[in-house]
Design a protein around this motif. Structure first.
Motif, short mmCIF file in Angstrom:
data_model
loop_
_atom_site.label_atom_id
_atom_site.label_comp_id
_atom_site.label_asym_id
_atom_site.label_seq_id
_atom_site.Cartn_x
_atom_site.Cartn_y
_atom_site.Cartn_z
N CYS A 30 35.28 47.15 39.68
CA CYS A 30 36.46 46.42 40.12
C CYS A 30 36.18 44.93 40.11
O CYS A 30 35.33 44.44 40.83
CB CYS A 30 36.81 46.88 41.53
SG CYS A 30 38.17 46.01 42.25
N LYS B 180 42.00 42.26 40.77
CA LYS B 180 42.00 43.49 41.56
C LYS B 180 40.98 43.39 42.69
O LYS B 180 41.24 43.78 43.82
CB LYS B 180 41.66 44.66 40.64
CG LYS B 180 41.95 45.98 41.27
CD LYS B 180 41.86 47.09 40.24
CE LYS B 180 41.80 48.42 40.92
NZ LYS B 180 41.08 49.40 40.11
N ARG B 181 39.82 42.84 42.36
CA ARG B 181 38.80 42.68 43.38
C ARG B 181 39.29 41.70 44.43
O ARG B 181 39.05 41.87 45.62
CB ARG B 181 37.51 42.16 42.76
CG ARG B 181 36.42 41.95 43.78
CD ARG B 181 35.10 41.62 43.16
NE ARG B 181 35.12 40.34 42.47
CZ ARG B 181 34.06 39.81 41.87
NH1 ARG B 181 32.94 40.46 41.82
NH2 ARG B 181 34.16 38.65 41.26
N ASN C 66 38.60 53.10 40.92
CA ASN C 66 38.63 52.08 39.87
C ASN C 66 38.54 52.69 38.48
O ASN C 66 38.86 52.06 37.49
CB ASN C 66 37.49 51.09 40.07
CG ASN C 66 37.76 50.20 41.26
OD1 ASN C 66 38.89 49.79 41.49
ND2 ASN C 66 36.72 49.94 42.04
#
Ligand SMILES: Nc1ncnc2c1ncn2[C@@H]1O[C@H](COP(=O)(O)OP(=O)(O)OP(=O)(O)O)[C@@H](O)[C@H]1O
Ligand SMILES: [Mg+2]
Lengths: 550, 377
Positions: free
Chosen positions: A185, A189-190, B103
């Motif tokens: 990730c 998104k992180r 993820n």
């Protein structure tokens, strides 16, 4: 044995407890009770008529709606602008970061009127940008109304978000970022699943702060709100405006204001409860070099935001040197505006402002140290009550405190209305919570054993306090105190209710002179800005740019 | 699933400071491979190069046949256990473990199944809904392990995963790690500076010093036949003394300054010439007797139950001082006997077990005894 115990009861700290309680009773509880009394009682006894009047007219309730709208939008915009800014600032080596942070602190700490007034010079009806664009046939919406208020407030409050978030981001350990990357990730998104989540308590705290400040902001909507009335403006006009015949009504609205901010405060506390984790970075994140298009975009973003916030401030300074009459700026430069400002008691205003600043600050520091000591080292019921009560002003808009004090102290036995003293009291009450917080936080860090060592070496308790405790606390208090000084000299919302011609301050001078001149307010604003800048530079010198806390 | 890791001529610099000059290594599929070395020797640096968090200034890194030099860390399919665990404090244990799977866009039911499975295997299922802050160190360590393993990585990297735990938990957790690694059969690169830990868990160990690999081998090989003097003195305790090798008629004799000499039949052929040497004698390779050996006097003794340690001083043969042994005295270990402990001041003789002793060239760079296994490639 018993005797010894009794003697302990008479120690000096007990005396302090009672002195502080007395001060609070006279200067805070009594005015507050008075406010309530006037809101709920008239000559005939208990009445709800003020509240009924308020809620039965859309005109009044709309002011609450307006205030909510403005404050919510301002908070959202400040977060939307401030969070990316702080992300770039904390995670990348943005060039000129020192300058950016200094500018941001200045925008945030500038006097409320200065920002609003300078925007009118740029985007008002006869503002330079408005006029210039009109000449080439473009009509832009003016600064007046809700949009303008939000623009001015956001450019003043985004730095709060920036500085708060920078503190939070620096507490994120780099291994958390790496763990996330390692698990697939990265990037945006992180940012949303990890970085933002980890800083959520801070996001909420910053949001609360911005909301409270925006909600209590009086200067901006007063100056550029026009038809768009907000709550603090309504309180003010009910109290001192032309139709101000009814203090009871003003007091009732004030009570509503306290209830509203109190509820917001409670909601924020409740929301923060959910996040029960603490961060402590062993290896803070290393700042990356911003490269390529992305790097350029980040730089542009930071510079443009800062420029929009800062240029109006510069423009006021520039304008103070321009020739002008009552309505227009004229070609050429001179010190004419300064001369007229001096005629309008500029020097007196500077004196008043400095007296106010230093006197209030001295009282605040002394009280904060004593209260912090009482609540940390001498825990008991009375001292905990002091702690709670001293935090109350945090949720009270400045104009409410102004009204409470004025209605309580305009007659004997304590007739201090119209003096500088009442303004000092207002500033002390308003800023005390902040300084107490930082003093308490510092004191908790100092191990008790140091004081015990001092006592075991033969120093008396009081001597220990002054020779050991206070010096150790000072480092934690000084930076906060400097900011309080700036806040005091730029105080508007309570001062505008409490001032008279003898106690004119710089910010009030700015406010009044707007009605009769174009250049004079610029001069008052320039001098205010100048003092603010000097003090803030000292502040940044002491704390270092990376550790700025507002 | 497991994969071999090949490193060819890796180079790492921080600015102008070269930390790893030229390092080649082959880590076999499914093995528990440990990087062991003193602080600052570059273990973390190398591990982070494998993980992709450090830039690579030169050389190639391969997983199987795939070169990974420029592969994004997120795409390397690596499980990583951090020294401070790096558990997300804002997520529950279950959410932490699920994180990597989410993820990877694994279907929901499968996420649940895999998460449950691994949590059961690592014995953290009962904490599934707790926040990590309310877990003990060992439990957090398990969560970190579960989170790294649930994504079924090709390799598992661990940087001193046990250093934050207390001594007892360290022993317990290292067994857990070893057992899980064996069950999963994953290639594991493990960093530690605790040699006992390294010995107990590793299939093979690479001893590093100043960014250079000194010796790669099984714990037994490294302990019994260290490739050079650094490895000999870094692993375990050892007494170093100067000696002389003389060769006559193809027979090698080692002699010590006090005249004690013994024949050795396992010297490498190419080293069979007269030369100064350094002997590395482990404490258990000395035998107290009264017939042959170094003349010495018992100086001190410590009774430790199973064994008794003796400190013995010789007038003529002094031990070479090293970083963790600055003492002229010989250290030796004997199984505790039912008889009296030999009193201080007793004259004794120390025989060297010549089949076990290691002999190094005078510069310490090479072990000249046969049987050194160094299989780094
Ligand atoms: N970010 C960095 N910048 C500059 N030098 C670094 C950096 N990280 C590590 N070094 C240097 O590289 C060398 C190797 O460091 P490394 O962290 O790999 O050691 P280590 O073997 O893991 O040690 P330890 O057992 O103490 O963790 C050290 O000399 C260290 O000072
Ligand atoms: Mg390390």
């Amino acid at each position: 044995m018993k005797q010894k115990k009794q003697r302990r009861g008479f120690e000096i700290w007990t005396v302090f407890t009672w002195v502080i309680i007395a001060l609070f009773l006279v200067f805070f509880i009594y005015p507050l009770a008075n406010l309530l009394r006037q809101a709920f009682f008239d000559a005939n006894g208990f009445t709800m008529k003020n509240f009924i009047k308020f809620f039965s007219k859309a005109y009044y309730t709309n002011t609450i709606k307006n205030s909510f709208k403005v404050s919510t939008l301002t908070t959202l915009c400040a977060l939307l602008i401030g969070i990316p800014y702080s992300y770039f600032y904390s995670f990348y080596n943005i060039k000129g970061r020192k300058l950016l942070i200094i500018i941001s602190v200045m925008c945030c700490m500038s006097a409320p009127f200065v920002g609003a007034y300078s925007w009118t010079l740029l985007l008002g009806r006869s503002g330079v940008i408005t006029q210039a664009l009109a000449k080439i046939g473009i009509n832009i919406p003016t600064i007046y109304g809700m949009g303008g208020i939000i623009l001015v407030q956001v450019s003043k409050f985004y730095p709060l978000v920036l500085i708060y978030m920078n503190g939070a981001f620096r507490n994120i350990d780099s291994s958390l970022m790496e763990a996330s990357e390692n698990l697939g990730c990265t990037g945006l998104k992180r940012f949303f699943t990890i970085v933002l989540q980890l800083s959520m308590p801070t996001v909420l705290a910053a949001a609360l702060l911005v909301f409270m400040r925006a909600f209590a902001d009086f200067g901006t909507p007063m100056l550029i709100g026009e038809g768009f009335k907000t709550f603090p403006v309504e309180i003010y006009s009910q109290f001192v405006g032309e139709m101000a015949d009814d203090w009871g009504f003003a007091c009732a609205i004030s009570c509503l204001a306290i209830v509203i901010t109190g509820v917001i405060f409670w909601i924020q506390k409740f929301a923060t409860e959910k996040y029960k984790f603490s961060l402590n970075a062993l290896h803070p994140i290393e700042k990356k070099e911003p490269k390529g298009i992305k790097g350029l975009a980040m730089h542009l973003y930071c510079y443009i935001v800062s420029a929009i916030a800062f240029i109006p401030q510069l423009y006021v300074i520039y304008s103070s040197f321009r020739n002008c009459n009552e309505v227009f700026f004229l070609p050429g430069f001179s010190l004419k505006s300064y001369k007229s400002a001096i005629k309008r008691n500029l020097i007196g205003a500077i004196k008043n402002t400095m007296t106010l600043g230093f006197a209030a600050l001295a009282i605040i520091i002394i009280l904060a140290i004593i209260i912090a000591y009482l609540t940390v080292r001498r825990k008991n019921f009375a001292n905990e009550a002091i702690d709670t009560v001293s935090m109350l002003p945090y949720i009270m808009p400045g104009s409410v405190i102004g009204i409470a004090l004025l209605t309580s102290f305009n007659k004997k036995p304590i007739a201090i209305s119209g003096t500088l003293l009442i303004m000092i009291v207002a500033c002390v009450v308003r800023r005390l919570p902040y300084t107490i917080r930082s003093a308490t936080a510092t004191l908790i860090q100092i191990p008790m054993s140091i004081e015990e060592a001092s006592i075991s070496l033969g120093a008396s308790k009081l001597k220990t306090f002054f020779k050991a405790t206070v010096p150790m606390m000072s480092s934690g208090i000084v930076s906060g105190a400097i900011l309080s000084f700036v806040a005091i000299i730029t105080e508007v919302s309570s001062a505008v209710i409490l001032y008279n011609t003898k106690t004119l301050t710089l910010t009030i001078g700015t406010y009044i002179s707007i009605s009769y001149s174009l250049g004079v307010p610029c001069v008052f604003a320039t001098i205010t800005t100048l003092i603010t800048v000097i003090v803030l530079l000292i502040y940044i010198r002491i704390t270092g740019t990376e550790d700025v806390r507002l | 699933m497991s994969v071999n890791i090949r490193i060819e001529h890796a180079l790492k610099k921080y600015g102008n400071n070269t930390v790893i000059p030229d390092l080649s290594l082959n880590i076999r599929p499914g093995e528990f491979f440990t990087l062991l070395g003193p602080s600052g020797c570059g273990k973390t640096t190398l591990l982070r190069m494998i993980a992709g968090f450090n830039t690579i200034e030169g050389g190639e890194f391969y997983f199987g046949d795939k070169m990974i030099n420029d592969l994004n860390p997120a795409k390397r399919n690596i499980g990583m256990v951090f020294q401070n665990y790096a558990i997300f404090p804002h997520l529950t244990v279950r959410k932490n473990v699920e994180y990597g799977l989410k993820n990877r866009k694994v279907p929901k039911e499968e996420i649940k199944k895999k998460t449950d499975e691994i949590m059961k295997k690592i014995h953290i299922e009962e904490y599934a809904d707790r926040m990590p802050e309310r877990l003990s160190g060992g439990q957090q360590q398990r969560v970190a392990l579960a989170r790294a393993l649930v994504i079924e990585p090709d390799v598992l990297l661990m940087d001193e995963p046990l250093s934050n735990l207390d001594a007892k938990l360290r022993v317990e957790m290292r067994n857990v790690i070893k057992q899980i690694q064996r069950e999963v059969g994953i290639t594991n690169v493990y960093v530690t500076h605790d040699q006992e830990e390294a010995m107990s868990v590793s299939d093979r160990i690479a001893v590093m010093h100043d960014g250079v690999i000194q010796h790669v081998g099984t714990p037994k090989d490294i302990y019994q036949r260290p490739a050079n003097l650094f490895v000999a003195s870094f692993i375990g305790r050892t007494n170093l003394v100067n000696g002389k090798l003389t060769v006559k008629n193809g027979k090698c004799t080692v002699s010590l300054p006090d005249g004690y000499r013994f024949e050795m039949d396992n010297i490498l052929d190419e080293e069979k010439h007269d030369q100064d040497v350094i002997l590395a004698i482990r404490p258990e390779e000395l035998v107290i007797n009264d017939k042959e050996g170094i003349h010495a006097k018992v100086d001190d003794s410590v009774f430790l139950g199973l064994n008794t340690h003796y400190y013995v001083l010789s007038d003529d043969v002094h031990c070479i001082h090293t970083e963790d042994k600055d003492d002229d005295r010989f250290e030796l270990i004997q199984e505790s006997l039912i008889d009296e402990i030999i009193p201080n001041g007793t004259d004794v003789r120390l025989r060297i077990k010549k089949e076990k002793v290691n002999v190094f060239t005078a510069d310490g760079c090479k072990n000249i005894v046969r049987g050194v296994k160094d299989d780094r490639i």
